[in-house]
Design a protein around this motif. Structure first.
Motif, PDB file in Angstrom:
ATOM      1  N   SER A  74      35.331  42.617  36.291  1.00 10.95           N
ATOM      2  CA  SER A  74      35.770  42.322  34.924  1.00 10.95           C
ATOM      3  C   SER A  74      35.691  43.510  33.963  1.00 10.95           C
ATOM      4  CB  SER A  74      34.965  41.154  34.356  1.00 10.95           C
ATOM      5  OG  SER A  74      33.605  41.514  34.242  1.00 10.95           O
ATOM      6  N   ASP A 134      31.398  43.551  40.192  1.00 10.96           N
ATOM      7  CA  ASP A 134      31.914  43.080  38.905  1.00 10.96           C
ATOM      8  C   ASP A 134      33.320  43.626  38.696  1.00 10.96           C
ATOM      9  OD1 ASP A 134      32.397  42.237  36.337  1.00 10.96           O
ATOM     10  OD2 ASP A 134      30.595  43.143  35.471  1.00 10.96           O
ATOM     11  N   GLU A 155      31.941  50.151  34.534  1.00 12.40           N
ATOM     12  CA  GLU A 155      30.490  50.317  34.547  1.00 12.40           C
ATOM     13  C   GLU A 155      30.153  51.801  34.499  1.00 12.40           C
ATOM     14  OE1 GLU A 155      26.770  49.459  37.571  1.00 12.40           O
ATOM     15  OE2 GLU A 155      28.571  48.245  37.751  1.00 12.40           O
TER      16      GLU A 155
END
Length: 184
Positions: free
Chosen positions: A37, A35, A40
């Motif tokens: 974007s 990911d 995390e």
């Protein structure tokens, strides 16, 4: 007291920024499970694994040339210090892992420098640590590069350089070396 005064002190979080590159990333889509974007959160006591096996690894690289578990990262606090760091360990029996200019064989590990390039096979990963204070978790933030990291960052290539002796640069007149005054 107001709610502002009673609020807990905001703590900064260590973030590991990783910029990925592979020459075939557009056609093979080996990074499509990552990911890019958002950041995390990862629990501080979790050993973070990168590799091909989705049942074992938190971060998957979809390439059959990548080991089931290619490498792992361990977040830790240095002894007698408030500074946090990461340790990287090569888990591949077939592929050596290079961190800057240090080559790691199977089960070798080192501290991850605050800024370094991790290479294995055709993969290049720029890792940069943004320091924080939280002891409970850290964050990962992934980026994708269109250009090779070694080229884009203008960092020295890890390819060997042919050595030349100093004598090949000096004119050979059959004379022994002479000492010259710097004013001559």
């Amino acid at each position: 007291m107001t709610s502002f005064e009673e609020a807990e002190t905001e703590e900064t979080v260590t973030c590991l920024h990783m910029t990925f590159y592979h020459p075939c990333q557009d056609s093979k889509m080996m990074f499509h499970c990552l990911d890019f974007s958002k950041r995390e959160q990862v629990q501080a006591d979790e050993i973070t694994k990168f590799g091909r096996d989705s049942s074992v690894c938190r971060y998957n690289l979809m390439d059959n040339r990548v080991s089931r578990v290619q490498f792992l990262l361990q977040f830790y606090r240095k002894l007698n210090s408030t500074q946090f760091s990461f340790e990287i360990k090569n888990m591949s029996k077939k592929t050596k892992l290079t961190v800057d200019e240090t080559e790691l064989g199977y089960l070798n590990k080192i501290d991850l420098p605050w800024r370094c390039i991790i290479c294995f096979g055709d993969y290049q990963i720029l890792a940069e640590i943004q320091e924080g204070e939280s002891m409970d978790y850290f964050e990962t933030h992934f980026h994708l590069s269109d250009l090779p990291i070694l080229q884009e960052r203008r960092l020295p290539s890890l390819q060997p350089i042919q050595e030349r002796s100093i004598s090949s640069f000096l004119p050979s007149h059959g004379k022994s070396p002479m000492e010259l005054d710097e004013n001559e």
